[in-house]
Design an enzyme around this catalytic site. Structure first.
Site, PDB file in Angstrom:
ATOM      1  N   GLY A 129      22.097   7.865 -34.782  1.00 51.71           N
ATOM      2  CA  GLY A 129      22.134   8.832 -33.687  1.00 51.71           C
ATOM      3  C   GLY A 129      21.187   8.424 -32.571  1.00 51.71           C
ATOM      4  CB  SER A 131      24.466   5.945 -27.835  1.00 51.55           C
ATOM      5  OG  SER A 131      24.131   4.586 -27.905  1.00 51.55           O
ATOM      6  CB  SER A 163      29.646   3.455 -36.289  1.00 52.20           C
ATOM      7  OG  SER A 163      29.706   2.806 -35.042  1.00 52.20           O
ATOM      8  CD  GLU A 246      21.688  -2.898 -33.057  1.00 54.19           C
ATOM      9  OE1 GLU A 246      20.885  -2.610 -32.165  1.00 54.19           O
ATOM     10  OE2 GLU A 246      22.690  -2.234 -33.311  1.00 54.19           O
TER      11      GLU A 246
END
Lengths: 385, 331
Positions: A129, A131, A163, A246
């Protein structure tokens, strides 16, 4: 400069190959990309198999339940699992590559014990959570508010591009805990249980037609204060730790996959006669150079992080910038290999991948953001306004 | 796997950089431009004494006995400093042509139908497997026609009749030449990136350094994003010696050198278009090198031939990744 793997590394590779050859036939068939409950079941089954074989959280530190593998072993793991056609990390992506490493690095002993083992065992799925509709690339502009009420934060706002939110158990959530502070301060990192009252998840369709992500509305959702990782208002720093993970190793398996796709494109072009097109053939040759170089750059970065022993650094931004563009070039070439009619048929291999590749220059920091990072943090150019 | 420079390699590279700083600084670079690129024989012998040409000649034959990875580091520094001369041909001729290893001889080479560099000063010319010296060399030079060279550091001659395709060279030599040329391109790409970043930080417009503007920043970032994959490709190809990998290295290093020089010129604005700025010298050399020793089309064809799961095996030396067609092979 040595590209040879050590005897121990080769032994690790041999054992992993053997195990993959035995384990993969036992997996059920791949579910439909739109069936998220089935995808979750499939991905967590695989995660459990990895756990039982001792390969779960390979690169996590041993005291976080991982195997404390070296960066090179992790590289070998990603290379071999991709080559063997093993499932991609899938629904476990956020848990294994983002939230887990962040909690391992920044969480308390109690938080690590509570959240990390279920990720490794395939019992808990996490989503991200970060964006928001008005805060994507300008992540620090996020507005989702968390107001302290006793032992809880009360959270209201909206998140997007989340996602597999509909099948997640936990969400790594960035919230604004101090609206008066400068925008990079005043943010906190929370673990939000996805079954808390007040959460509404609405799946979004991507331009490829699939349901890959969702928007999420938060209406006075209560999250215990003890679910905060790191200090209050220190969430931006914690997030930077997450993002370096990431961008560091997230794309290793994909480079291997792209090289395989490129070989398959050449096979297909030789079969259907398009190989005789000198422009197309040379374009494929150029892509061969590109993906070979990206693989070598990966090995370079891995060897560097092995020497420094640190988390992956900003070098990942150079890689991400170049890789995301190359992936789009690859599937552009695939459309040419397929030729007119087939290039528009969603049932043909590579057509869906061509559409999906469009997200790569946007997700995980747009190419424009990556260029800013490269220019300011690596080349040392002055910050703009 | 430890795909990083060893301590010895770092020392070698910084030693070469120090040497070039001392013997070929900017004043000497501009003096070489004024001379039209004619060679400084004392400098050439100095390079020979430092082992630049004899680097890969075995120790028992009087050489330094190091390998391609070390040679690549030296040529990268030469490219960074814009050192003029037929460096690659003379290096390849060490042990083959008398005096080449010591820097006593200047050796150039015929490369396809491209004009030949530094022919008038050459003590020998490689034409395929042949070495021209003495009377044949004089006849060869007499039949050649000087070209008004675009690159002020590289005098050129067109030669009549004899051309030599890359395949005409014996063994691994043509690919080694391509790799060393790629290494020079890598050095040049690194240098033009440095120059662009330096200028973008210094030059003030609209009350700010131009490097604070995103349009300029992104040009600089793209320069690094071209240089670093090219670096990984060049270094890896030096380790494996695989012709397909060398083709990849040449292609990406050519692109990095040419496009970085162009972006560097753009960032320098009007100053970049003047003779006084060094950037045009980098661009012109980069264009020459990109055409030389495995140019774009040839490299792309070699790379294309290396694709596919059922591709035909090349019969030559260490071709096609030494039997590991899988991604990440050549380990």
């Amino acid at each position: 400069m040595d590209l040879a793997y050590t005897e121990a590394e080769e032994e690790f590779r041999r054992r992993l190959r053997e195990w993959l050859a035995g384990a993969l036939p036992g997996l059920p068939p791949k579910p439909s990309p739109d069936d998220w409950p089935a995808r979750r079941a499939y991905d967590t089954t695989w995660q459990r198999m990895l756990y039982d074989a001792g390969y779960a959280g390979l690169h996590w530190p041993a005291d976080a339940g991982g195997r404390g593998a070296t960066p090179t072993q992790h590289l070998i793991y990603l290379e071999e699992t991709e080559k063997a056609g093993a499932p991609y990390v899938g629904a476990n992506f956020v848990g294994l590559l983002h939230a887990g490493p962040t909690i391992a690095a920044e969480g308390t002993a109690e938080q690590r014990a509570r959240w990390l083992p279920p990720v490794l065992r395939g019992e808990a799925v996490w989503c991200q959570g970060f964006s928001e509709p008005d805060a994507g690339s300008d992540l620090a502009a996020l507005r989702t508010r968390a107001v302290r009420d006793g032992d809880s934060y009360v959270i209201s706002g909206a998140k997007t591009w989340t996602s597999h939110a509909e099948v997640a158990d936990w969400c790594e959530l960035l919230v604004r805990t101090d609206p008066d502070a400068p925008k990079h301060r005043g943010i906190s990192w929370l673990a939000m249980p996805m079954d808390a009252p007040g959460i509404t998840v609405r799946p979004l369709r991507t331009l490829a037609g699939s349901r890959e992500f969702a928007e999420m509305f938060l209406d006075e959702v209560r999250v215990p204060v003890r679910n905060r990782v790191g200090a209050e208002n220190d969430g931006w720093r914690v997030t930077m730790v997450t993002l370096s993970f990431e961008r560091g190793t997230a794309f290793v398996g994909e480079v291997v996959a792209c090289r395989r796709t490129l070989d398959a494109l050449a096979d297909e072009a030789r079969r259907n006669g398009r190989w005789d097109d000198v422009v197309l053939r040379r374009r494929l040759g150029r892509l061969n150079a590109e993906f070979r170089a990206l693989w070598r750059l990966t090995q370079w970065n891995v060897a560097e992080s092995e020497r420094t022993g640190g988390v992956p650094g900003t070098g990942g931004s150079v890689f991400k910038l170049r890789y995301s563009g190359a992936r789009q070039e690859l599937y552009g070439a695939a459309a040419e290999v397929l030729g007119g009619g087939d290039a528009f048929d969603l049932d043909r291999e590579w057509v869906l991948d061509r559409l999906s590749s469009l997200s790569y220059t946007i997700a995980a920091g747009t190419s424009q953001i990556q260029r800013n990072i490269v220019a300011e943090r690596i080349l040392g150019l002055p910050k703009g306004r | 796997m430890d795909f990083q420079l060893s301590d010895d390699q770092r020392a070698l590279r910084s030693g070469m950089r120090d040497l070039l700083d001392a013997v070929f600084d900017r004043d000497r670079l501009r003096a070489a431009v004024e001379r039209g690129g004619t060679l400084d024989r004392a400098l050439w012998r100095g390079l020979g004494a430092a082992g630049f040409f004899a680097l890969r000649v075995p120790e028992e034959a009087g050489g330094v006995g190091l390998g391609l990875p070390e040679a690549v580091l030296l040529f990268e520094e030469a490219g960074r400093a814009l050192l003029p001369g037929p460096l690659v041909a003379t290096h390849l001729a060490a042990g083959l042509v008398k005096g080449a290893a010591e820097g006593e001889a200047v050796v150039t080479a015929v490369d396809g139908d491209l004009p030949v560099a530094h022919l008038a000063e050459a003590d020998a010319v490689l034409v395929g497997a042949d070495v021209l010296v003495g009377e044949p060399l004089r006849a060869f030079v007499a039949a050649a026609r000087p070209v008004r060279s675009m690159d002020p550091l590289t005098p050129l001659h067109r030669v009549a009749g004899r051309t030599a395709e890359i395949e005409a060279y014996p063994g691994a030599v043509p690919y080694e030449g391509a790799l060393l040329t790629a290494a020079e391109q890598l050095g040049s790409a690194t240098r033009t990136t440095d120059m662009a970043v330096q200028h973008a930080g210094d030059r003030q417009q609209f009350g700010s350094p131009i490097g604070s503007f995103q349009a300029v920043k992104h040009l600089c970032a793209d320069m690094l994003a071209r240089t670093e994959p090219a670096r990984a490709a060049v270094y890896a190809a030096a380790v494996t010696g695989d012709p397909v990998e060398i083709a990849a290295a040449k292609l990406l290093a050519d692109e990095a050198a040419v496009r970085n020089a162009r972006d560097c010129l753009q960032i320098h604005g009007g100053m970049g278009f003047t003779w006084e700025a060094d950037v045009h010298l980098h661009l012109k050399r980069a264009w020459l090198r990109a055409a030389a020793r495995l140019g774009g089309a040839a490299a792309e064809e070699l790379l294309a031939a290396g694709l596919g799961t059922a591709r035909p095996r090349s019969g030559s030396s260490a071709a096609s990744g030494g039997g590991t067609p899988e991604a990440g092979g050549g380990g």
